[in-house]
Design a protein around this motif. Structure first.
Motif, mmCIF file in Angstrom:
data_model
loop_
_atom_site.group_PDB
_atom_site.id
_atom_site.type_symbol
_atom_site.label_atom_id
_atom_site.label_comp_id
_atom_site.label_asym_id
_atom_site.label_seq_id
_atom_site.Cartn_x
_atom_site.Cartn_y
_atom_site.Cartn_z
ATOM 1 N N THR A 166 36.079 -1.780 29.153
ATOM 2 C CA THR A 166 34.697 -1.670 29.583
ATOM 3 C C THR A 166 33.877 -2.609 28.720
ATOM 4 O O THR A 166 33.959 -2.550 27.494
ATOM 5 C CB THR A 166 34.194 -0.219 29.409
ATOM 6 O OG1 THR A 166 34.980 0.636 30.224
ATOM 7 C CG2 THR A 166 32.741 -0.091 29.797
ATOM 8 N N GLN A 167 33.103 -3.489 29.354
ATOM 9 C CA GLN A 167 32.239 -4.426 28.637
ATOM 10 C C GLN A 167 30.865 -3.778 28.454
ATOM 11 O O GLN A 167 30.286 -3.290 29.416
ATOM 12 C CB GLN A 167 32.100 -5.733 29.423
ATOM 13 C CG GLN A 167 31.164 -6.737 28.779
ATOM 14 C CD GLN A 167 31.727 -7.285 27.480
ATOM 15 O OE1 GLN A 167 32.794 -7.862 27.459
ATOM 16 N NE2 GLN A 167 31.019 -7.100 26.402
ATOM 17 N N LEU A 221 17.807 -1.990 27.099
ATOM 18 C CA LEU A 221 18.687 -1.532 28.155
ATOM 19 C C LEU A 221 20.131 -1.697 27.695
ATOM 20 O O LEU A 221 20.474 -2.699 27.066
ATOM 21 C CB LEU A 221 18.457 -2.354 29.429
ATOM 22 C CG LEU A 221 19.329 -2.008 30.643
ATOM 23 C CD1 LEU A 221 19.021 -0.602 31.153
ATOM 24 C CD2 LEU A 221 19.102 -3.035 31.751
ATOM 25 N N VAL A 222 20.972 -0.703 27.997
ATOM 26 C CA VAL A 222 22.401 -0.779 27.722
ATOM 27 C C VAL A 222 23.130 -0.526 29.040
ATOM 28 O O VAL A 222 22.959 0.527 29.655
ATOM 29 C CB VAL A 222 22.848 0.270 26.674
ATOM 30 C CG1 VAL A 222 24.353 0.187 26.447
ATOM 31 C CG2 VAL A 222 22.084 0.105 25.377
ATOM 32 N N LEU A 223 23.915 -1.517 29.476
ATOM 33 C CA LEU A 223 24.738 -1.384 30.674
ATOM 34 C C LEU A 223 26.201 -1.513 30.285
ATOM 35 O O LEU A 223 26.515 -2.115 29.258
ATOM 36 C CB LEU A 223 24.415 -2.475 31.700
ATOM 37 C CG LEU A 223 23.023 -2.497 32.307
ATOM 38 C CD1 LEU A 223 22.914 -3.636 33.325
ATOM 39 C CD2 LEU A 223 22.674 -1.178 32.956
ATOM 40 N N GLU A 224 27.072 -0.961 31.118
ATOM 41 C CA GLU A 224 28.503 -1.142 30.945
ATOM 42 C C GLU A 224 29.078 -1.609 32.269
ATOM 43 O O GLU A 224 28.608 -1.212 33.338
ATOM 44 C CB GLU A 224 29.182 0.159 30.514
ATOM 45 C CG GLU A 224 28.838 0.557 29.097
ATOM 46 C CD GLU A 224 29.670 1.728 28.612
ATOM 47 O OE1 GLU A 224 30.872 1.804 28.959
ATOM 48 O OE2 GLU A 224 29.118 2.561 27.884
ATOM 49 N N THR A 225 30.104 -2.472 32.173
ATOM 50 C CA THR A 225 30.820 -2.924 33.350
ATOM 51 C C THR A 225 32.311 -2.702 33.126
ATOM 52 O O THR A 225 32.794 -2.816 32.000
ATOM 53 C CB THR A 225 30.569 -4.423 33.636
ATOM 54 O OG1 THR A 225 30.932 -5.193 32.482
ATOM 55 C CG2 THR A 225 29.116 -4.679 33.982
ATOM 56 N N GLY A 226 33.002 -2.369 34.186
ATOM 57 C CA GLY A 226 34.446 -2.186 34.091
ATOM 58 C C GLY A 226 34.966 -1.483 35.323
ATOM 59 O O GLY A 226 34.237 -0.721 35.964
ATOM 60 N N GLY A 227 36.194 -1.756 35.666
ATOM 61 C CA GLY A 227 36.808 -1.092 36.814
ATOM 62 C C GLY A 227 36.089 -1.382 38.116
ATOM 63 O O GLY A 227 36.081 -0.536 39.010
ATOM 64 N N LEU A 257 20.612 -9.592 29.062
ATOM 65 C CA LEU A 257 21.608 -8.806 28.337
ATOM 66 C C LEU A 257 22.743 -9.702 27.862
ATOM 67 O O LEU A 257 23.171 -10.607 28.564
ATOM 68 C CB LEU A 257 22.177 -7.704 29.237
ATOM 69 C CG LEU A 257 21.171 -6.757 29.887
ATOM 70 C CD1 LEU A 257 21.893 -5.727 30.731
ATOM 71 C CD2 LEU A 257 20.297 -6.091 28.853
ATOM 72 N N ARG A 258 23.229 -9.403 26.668
ATOM 73 C CA ARG A 258 24.363 -10.131 26.093
ATOM 74 C C ARG A 258 25.513 -9.148 25.886
ATOM 75 O O ARG A 258 25.296 -7.990 25.582
ATOM 76 C CB ARG A 258 23.978 -10.740 24.749
ATOM 77 C CG ARG A 258 22.904 -11.789 24.864
ATOM 78 C CD ARG A 258 22.679 -12.469 23.513
ATOM 79 N NE ARG A 258 21.625 -13.442 23.595
ATOM 80 C CZ ARG A 258 21.779 -14.684 24.026
ATOM 81 N NH1 ARG A 258 22.949 -15.090 24.417
ATOM 82 N NH2 ARG A 258 20.765 -15.517 24.060
ATOM 83 N N PRO A 259 26.736 -9.639 26.026
ATOM 84 C CA PRO A 259 27.884 -8.759 25.774
ATOM 85 C C PRO A 259 27.996 -8.465 24.286
ATOM 86 O O PRO A 259 27.804 -9.351 23.460
ATOM 87 C CB PRO A 259 29.078 -9.576 26.270
ATOM 88 C CG PRO A 259 28.634 -10.993 26.180
ATOM 89 C CD PRO A 259 27.142 -10.985 26.394
ATOM 90 N N VAL A 260 28.263 -7.201 23.946
ATOM 91 C CA VAL A 260 28.382 -6.830 22.535
ATOM 92 C C VAL A 260 29.772 -6.337 22.173
ATOM 93 O O VAL A 260 30.057 -6.155 21.002
ATOM 94 C CB VAL A 260 27.334 -5.777 22.109
ATOM 95 C CG1 VAL A 260 25.946 -6.357 22.192
ATOM 96 C CG2 VAL A 260 27.445 -4.521 22.931
ATOM 97 N N GLY A 261 30.618 -6.116 23.136
ATOM 98 C CA GLY A 261 31.968 -5.677 22.807
ATOM 99 C C GLY A 261 32.645 -5.031 23.981
ATOM 100 O O GLY A 261 32.009 -4.635 24.944
ATOM 101 N N ALA A 311 30.977 4.715 19.728
ATOM 102 C CA ALA A 311 31.657 4.962 18.453
ATOM 103 C C ALA A 311 32.646 3.836 18.191
ATOM 104 O O ALA A 311 33.474 3.527 19.036
ATOM 105 C CB ALA A 311 32.377 6.297 18.488
ATOM 106 N N LEU A 312 32.546 3.237 17.052
ATOM 107 C CA LEU A 312 33.474 2.195 16.653
ATOM 108 C C LEU A 312 34.585 2.804 15.820
ATOM 109 O O LEU A 312 34.380 3.800 15.135
ATOM 110 C CB LEU A 312 32.740 1.119 15.849
ATOM 111 C CG LEU A 312 31.631 0.402 16.609
ATOM 112 C CD1 LEU A 312 30.907 -0.572 15.689
ATOM 113 C CD2 LEU A 312 32.177 -0.323 17.811
#
Length: 140
Positions: free
Chosen positions: A16-17, A37-43, A96-100, A123-124
């Motif tokens: 998940t990005q 804003l925090v978004l996630e992408t994946g699947g 938005l920039r990718p953070v991990g 959580a890291l």
């Protein structure tokens, strides 16, 4: 140790990005203010972890989606996502920039917003550092 790590990852595992950025309210209530804003992408999906509700199919190309909170326009540009959100008279734009990337199982749970939960911070993994204790007190 390496063998155990490789066995622990399933063949269907995905990542998940996470995308984070600060945007500005361009018009409407709060005009001129900045918002995060925090978004996630994946699947094959995109969803919000903060801000207005978003959960939609996403192939990595430009999309326009209407959610319960308003209308989203998402445009990938290089390594960024340019996101514009319309809610009545209010218009908000983020870059938005990718953070991990976060590994997920082959059957990820739906976003916390679907389950009625409050999103938790990402959580890291923790790392422990073990240092030998030296005998610093020496008697003559």
């Amino acid at each position: 140790m390496l063998l155990a790590l490789q066995l622990g990852q399933s063949a269907g595992a995905q990542e998940t990005q996470v995308w984070i950025g600060t945007g500005q309210i361009l018009s409407g209530q709060g005009q001129g203010a900045t918002v995060q804003l925090v978004l996630e992408t994946g699947g094959g999906r995109i969803w919000s972890q903060s801000g207005p509700a978003l959960d939609a199919p996403f192939s990595g190309e430009q999309i326009s989606v209407t959610s319960s909170d308003g209308t989203w326009q998402i445009q990938p540009q290089g390594d960024q996502l340019v996101v514009t959100f319309y809610r009545g008279e209010q218009i908000i734009r983020w870059q938005l920039r990718p953070v991990g990337k976060v590994p997920t199982s082959s059957s990820p749970l739906p976003p916390a917003s679907w389950r009625g939960e409050t999103p938790q911070p990402l959580a890291l993994p923790k790392r422990e550092l073990v240092l030998p204790v030296l005998n610093l007190l020496r008697h003559p």
